[in-house]
Design an enzyme around this catalytic site. Structure first.
Site, PDB file in Angstrom:
ATOM      1  N   HIS A 136       0.838  -1.195   0.000  1.00 22.29           N
ATOM      2  CA  HIS A 136       0.000   0.000   0.000  1.00 22.29           C
ATOM      3  C   HIS A 136       0.876   1.249   0.000  1.00 22.29           C
ATOM      4  O   HIS A 136       2.095   1.172   0.180  1.00 22.29           O
ATOM      5  CB  HIS A 136      -0.921   0.019   1.224  1.00 22.29           C
ATOM      6  CG  HIS A 136      -2.092  -0.903   1.119  1.00 22.29           C
ATOM      7  ND1 HIS A 136      -2.021  -2.231   1.480  1.00 22.29           N
ATOM      8  CD2 HIS A 136      -3.359  -0.704   0.671  1.00 22.29           C
ATOM      9  CE1 HIS A 136      -3.199  -2.801   1.273  1.00 22.29           C
ATOM     10  NE2 HIS A 136      -4.024  -1.897   0.779  1.00 22.29           N
ATOM     11  N   LYS A 185      -0.459   4.701   4.678  1.00 23.40           N
ATOM     12  CA  LYS A 185      -1.313   3.735   5.384  1.00 23.40           C
ATOM     13  C   LYS A 185      -0.717   3.415   6.749  1.00 23.40           C
ATOM     14  O   LYS A 185       0.468   3.113   6.871  1.00 23.40           O
ATOM     15  CB  LYS A 185      -1.486   2.456   4.560  1.00 23.40           C
ATOM     16  CG  LYS A 185      -2.502   1.486   5.160  1.00 23.40           C
ATOM     17  CD  LYS A 185      -2.852   0.403   4.175  1.00 23.40           C
ATOM     18  CE  LYS A 185      -3.867  -0.591   4.756  1.00 23.40           C
ATOM     19  NZ  LYS A 185      -5.143   0.081   5.112  1.00 23.40           N
TER      20      LYS A 185
END
Length: 266
Positions: free
Chosen positions: A154, A158
């Site tokens: 990600h 995040k």
């Protein structure tokens, strides 16, 4: 159908504004931000970069139950408690995409389901939810002999790791194999270690740049391996799934549902 958003100024909140506007059966009726936010009073269309809309960002404390048929929450765990309490107290259905929840918060969802319908999913992509069904099939066929590893990647911003989606994949596999993920998960390897225990499920996490989301479940046996991978190229995919869930939820009785219920995989 009137759809409201918690945390409209967040990364997903802005994409949800666009997704609600795109859906033919929904209209964005209210979008909240923190009471002390500088975004209070800003036009939500300008916030999302899609022009001017007839809604401005509103302080959470000013939210009224008549403003929305369903509320969508993709905020942070710290905001979930107040958002969930508001929905329960005002009998408003809720779609939740917030990940990294504590056990106490998961228990709160279990209690709330007696009062309102809730869709809670780690990932609202239709493809990811199909992947959850596929990894169950793979686990049933290969899980007794294959080594199982889950990798996810990600963007740099995040906060939770592994991702909620990676954990959902692990839970699906563990459930199919009658294993307790809390006992068999391995979250990191370093230095010299004993030979890999075939009963474990490994997790590897990558964080970098603007990666939207990539997940792979690897079933590696001697002589062959199977990889099931999902790659998202736009957050709009998740937002559109959440709006789909909101439309579906509007007609449901109190309970705790998943995205598999929404798309009919169960």
């Amino acid at each position: 159908m009137k759809v409201g958003l918690f945390g409209a100024n967040g990364r997903m909140g802005r994409v949800l504004i666009e997704a609600v506007q795109q859906h033919q059966d929904t209209e964005l009726s209210v979008a909240t931000v923190r009471d002390d936010s500088n975004w209070v009073g800003m036009n939500v269309g300008e916030l999302a970069g899609i022009g001017t809309l007839p809604v401005t960002c509103q302080a959470f404390s000013q939210l009224d139950a008549s403003q929305a048929d369903v509320m969508i929450d993709f905020t942070l765990p710290a905001a979930l408690d107040s958002n969930l309490s508001w929905c329960v107290n005002n009998k408003v259905p809720m779609v939740i995409g917030t990940t990294g929840l504590s056990k106490a918060q998961l228990n709160a969802l279990e209690q709330a389901k007696a009062h309102i319908p809730i869709v809670f999913a780690a990932n609202y992509s239709v493809g990811i939810n199909l992947m959850l069904a596929l990894v169950r099939q793979a686990a049933k066929a290969l899980g007794d002999t294959a080594d199982i590893e889950i990798t996810e990647a990600h963007h740099r911003f995040k906060k939770d790791a592994p991702s909620g989606t990676a954990m959902a994949i692990g839970e699906a596999i563990a459930d199919e194999l009658d294993r307790d993920l809390s006992q068999c998960a391995v979250y990191g390897r370093e230095g010299e270690e004993p030979e890999r225990d075939q009963q474990t499920i490994g997790f590897a996490t990558v964080r970098g740049g603007d990666i939207v989301g990539e997940h792979t479940a690897l079933f590696a046996d001697i002589g062959e391996r199977l990889e099931i991978t999902h790659k998202a190229s736009s957050r709009l995919t998740f937002a559109q799934g959440a709006v789909k869930a909101a439309v579906w939820l509007h007609h449901q009785t109190p309970g705790l549902y998943g995205m598999s219920d929404v798309i009919g995989l169960d």
